[in-house]
Structures are given as C-alpha cells and as structure tokens.
Design an enzyme around this catalytic site. Structure first.
Site, PDB file in Angstrom:
ATOM      1  N   ASP A 117      72.607  57.950  48.258  1.00  0.00           N
ATOM      2  CA  ASP A 117      72.719  59.217  49.107  1.00  0.00           C
ATOM      3  C   ASP A 117      74.775  58.908  49.049  1.00  0.00           C
ATOM      4  OD1 ASP A 117      73.396  61.410  50.666  1.00  0.00           O
ATOM      5  OD2 ASP A 117      71.449  60.523  51.842  1.00  0.00           O
ATOM      6  N   HIS A 136      71.709  59.849  60.182  1.00  0.00           N
ATOM      7  CA  HIS A 136      71.384  58.976  59.187  1.00  0.00           C
ATOM      8  C   HIS A 136      70.387  57.726  59.592  1.00  0.00           C
ATOM      9  CE1 HIS A 136      72.193  61.343  55.281  1.00  0.00           C
ATOM     10  NE2 HIS A 136      73.272  62.252  56.401  1.00  0.00           N
ATOM     11  N   THR A 164      77.202  55.259  49.631  1.00  0.00           N
ATOM     12  CA  THR A 164      77.937  55.312  48.686  1.00  0.00           C
ATOM     13  C   THR A 164      79.462  55.636  49.689  1.00  0.00           C
ATOM     14  OG1 THR A 164      77.694  57.892  47.560  1.00  0.00           O
ATOM     15  CG2 THR A 164      76.551  55.517  46.774  1.00  0.00           C
ATOM     16  N   SER A 216      69.319  65.628  52.291  1.00  0.00           N
ATOM     17  CA  SER A 216      69.006  64.249  52.473  1.00  0.00           C
ATOM     18  C   SER A 216      67.970  64.358  53.299  1.00  0.00           C
ATOM     19  CB  SER A 216      69.658  63.267  53.537  1.00  0.00           C
ATOM     20  OG  SER A 216      71.723  63.735  52.617  1.00  0.00           O
ATOM     21  N   ARG A 244      67.703  58.029  61.478  1.00  0.00           N
ATOM     22  CA  ARG A 244      66.110  58.952  61.348  1.00  0.00           C
ATOM     23  C   ARG A 244      65.935  58.436  60.146  1.00  0.00           C
ATOM     24  NH1 ARG A 244      68.414  64.000  58.608  1.00  0.00           N
ATOM     25  NH2 ARG A 244      69.200  62.038  56.898  1.00  0.00           N
ATOM     26  N   GLY A 294      69.897  70.128  53.847  1.00  0.00           N
ATOM     27  CA  GLY A 294      68.468  69.705  54.190  1.00  0.00           C
ATOM     28  C   GLY A 294      68.264  68.247  52.797  1.00  0.00           C
TER      29      GLY A 294
END
Length: 403
Positions: free
Chosen positions: A304, A274, A257, A239, A277, A237
């Site tokens: 991230d 990702h 990255t 991120s 979200r 969790g």
C-alpha cells in the site's frame, strides 16, 4: 458424519426484527437466516433456537433421535421452549469430554469470551469444530490445545472474528482442505453476493439454512486469489478492503511505500490510523524496493500503495523536469515499471496491491501532474494484467472487475 445447519444466522436472526437497515431489508427468501443451530447425524443438537423442530422438518430431518442438546453461548432473550421429547439442554465444562450414546465424542473448547466451543469427533473419526458467536478458542495456540491434525470442517463466526480464523490457521487447526463454513451471520455484512465475495477471500463460504454437509467429504475450498489489485479513489475504502482480504491469515507483511514525512502532522495521523487498524501480528516494512520482496519467500504481502511507489520512482529518474523526462526519464521509468510488473508476474507469494484510480478526476493543471496521472494509469493496467483478481472500490463498495 452429516451436519445439517438448521440456521446460520446471528442470535437475533437475519433480518433482525424491527431493523430498518439495508442488509435486513434485502435478507428475504433464501437470504433470510434463522439463529444458528447444528444437527449432527440426527443425534446431537448444538444450540437450541426457536423453531428448531420446524427447521429440521423443512430440511427433511426429525429431532426425535436427538440424544444430546448442547448450548454454546448465553441467551439474553426469553427462554426457548424445549420441543417435546428432547433431552434437557446444557453445557459441557471447559476442557471436559462427553461421550454420546450415538458414538460421537464431544470436547468443550474454552473461549476467550463468554461461551463454549465444541469439537465433535464422529464414529468414523471425522472432526468438526463449532464456535459460538464472537468466540475464539482461548490459549496461546488459539486452537484449544489440539494440534494433531486439521479439522475437517469448522463452523464459526468468520465475519465477526476473522482473527479467530487466523489463529486457527497459525495453529494448524485449519488447513488447506478444511471446509470453513460461516455461521452467526448478521446484518454487519450485506447478504448475497457481497457476503460470498468477502468469505471467499478468507477461504470460507456460507450456505443456506437447511443445508446438509458431509463432514470429511471432499469439497472445493474457495480459491483465494494469489494476486489481487485493489483500486480506488481518495478515501474510497480501498485500503480497508485490501486489509479485509488478509485478516484471516496469521502473518502478513505490510509494505508501506509512503515512508515518513517530517513536519507533516496530517500524514502522521494517516499513518497512525492505518497502523491502529492492522492486527498486532502483522509486521510492517517501509520501503519502495518491491522487487526483492516479491521474489523472496515469506508470508502474504499487502503493498500500500503503488501510487506512492510511482512517486518515488519518478523522483529517482527526474521525471518531474520536462527536459530530463524527454532525454532519459521516460525510458528509465519504463524500465523500473517493467521490472516491477515482471516481479508481480513471477512472485510465488500471495500479494494484495493497493493503488489509486486517478483517471476519472479533474485533468491536472500542470504537465508534471498530467504525466503522473498517465503513468499511474499505465502502471495500474500493467499490474492488473498480471493479477487473478482486480477490484474497484467506490464509496466503500467493492466492484469485481476481474476474478
């Protein structure tokens, strides 16, 4: 202008009647919250809730001087009994302004969901904005059309509508000195220290029921850390925690990255998750060149993650080959890490960095795997030393290691 929060909870209160969840079980004593209702200078009552008269008495106030009762959102439960002596409760039509005999001016702010927000201007010019649960001002500017100056105090559903706070910031309605007070608090966020930590990351705070605030009086706004490192294992969790720390800010540069991997559907699914979200206002930059980004001016950065940055850095210096590592790779990687750490130290931007914590797992079977584990541990430690706040996320729970 004095504001007394008779209640600060969700419409069903906290704990929610009959709810067996852990948050409700922990909401006892000072952590219990009645449905949100605001008393302004003893003359204006915003939202009428059961037990309002008793709540006012506990806070050292009386409702006998109330000249106007205004509602913000539809009430699905049984009708709330009007305490004796209070004027009939009602709403101001969107966009209309109401002058109260006490000297307050109230403007109804249209919402993007059922309900009405109220901008209240006191006799001496102080301004507060009160938004209903789940509500955000409608319109392109997200501030109800008023941009002349920031509000002195905003009471709103920070947890349920972080995007509303982001829009208010973008419009200039919430400034660096605005006191943002979270109300309509339910069991979606654990009460106590966890709620305080999450709100502080948004530059907001919660207060107990019965608290009286002086609108416009200086109050130290929660200090949002400029540099934060979020550590965690796979699917911990981390991120989500990093994204949550920036969701109340209008523009974010999300630095991925990891890049793309042709022919890897699982990786593509992770990237899609990702992206879906993140708020639509965030822009994405796919790069491992972090030093120039940290040195440049711009909106907050969410990076991230450092583990993928390190993988790329080790690729570039040939660190996976034992011979190359011993001859030139170790020194070359140390130089790249030092440049990144120096950039984190010198950056003027707000930045949240995400990295994997891999030192607590199984010892890798290969020399290159152990090399990566060791170098990531060193990188995490070096970056953490430059951050005001460091968090470790375990099973979705954030533990504060620093700050």
């Amino acid at each position: 202008m004095e504001l007394t929060l008779l209640g600060t909870g969700a419409p069903d209160g906290l704990p929610r009647p009959g709810c067996p969840c852990a948050a409700c079980a922990a909401a006892v004593g000072p952590l219990a919250r009645a449905a949100t209702a605001l008393l302004v200078d003893g003359a204006l009552l915003l939202d009428l809730t059961p037990g309002a008269a008793l709540a006012a008495a506990r806070a050292g106030h009386s409702l006998s001087g109330v000249r106007q009762v205004l509602l913000t959102h539809p009430h699905d439960g049984p009708a709330v009994e009007l305490p004796p002596g209070l004027p009939t409760a009602g709403r101001v039509p969107d966009g209309r302004e109401l002058a109260v005999i006490s000297g307050h001016r109230v403007r109804a702010v249209p919402m993007d969901s059922p309900g009405t927000g109220y901008e209240v201007t006191g006799p001496d010019g102080e301004r507060l904005l009160y938004l209903p649960p789940g509500g955000s001002p409608a319109g392109a500017d997200g501030a109800g059309g008023r941009r002349d100056r920031a509000y002195d105090l905003v009471a709103m559903d920070v947890v349920g509508r972080p995007d509303a706070l982001a829009r208010l910031r973008a419009a200039g309605a919430v400034g660096p000195a605005t006191d943002v007070v979270a109300v309509h608090l339910g069991h979606e966020v654990p009460p106590g220290a966890e709620t305080d930590r999450r709100l502080a990351a948004a530059g907001a705070r919660a207060v107990p029921d019965g608290t009286t605030l002086v609108v416009g009086e200086y109050h130290a706004v929660p200090d949002v850390p400029r540099r934060t490192l979020v550590l965690g294992g796979a699917r911990s969790g981390k991120s989500v925690e990093a994204e949550r720390r920036l969701e109340t800010f209008p523009t974010i540069e999300y630095v991925a990255t990891g890049g793309t991997r042709e022919g890897d559907p699982d990786w593509a699914a992770r990237i899609t998750l990702h992206r879906d979200r993140r708020p639509g206002s965030w822009r994405t930059t796919e790069t491992c060149e972090l030093v120039p980004l940290l040195a440049a001016d711009g909106p907050p950065l969410l990076i991230d993650c450092l583990a993928l940055w390190l993988t790329d850095a080790m690729d570039r210096v040939g660190a996976w080959d034992d011979g190359t590592w011993a001859e030139t790779g170790r020194a070359a990687l140390a130089e790249r890490v030092a440049e990144l750490v120096a950039a984190v130290r010198a950056t003027g931007r707000q930045v949240v960095l995400v990295s994997n914590e891999v030192g607590s797992g199984v010892v890798p079977a290969t020399a290159s795997g152990r090399r990566f584990r060791d170098e990531l541990g060193r990188l995490n430690a070096a970056v953490a030393a430059e951050c005001e706040q460091v968090l470790l996320v375990v099973a979705g729970q954030a533990l504060v290691l620093r700050g």
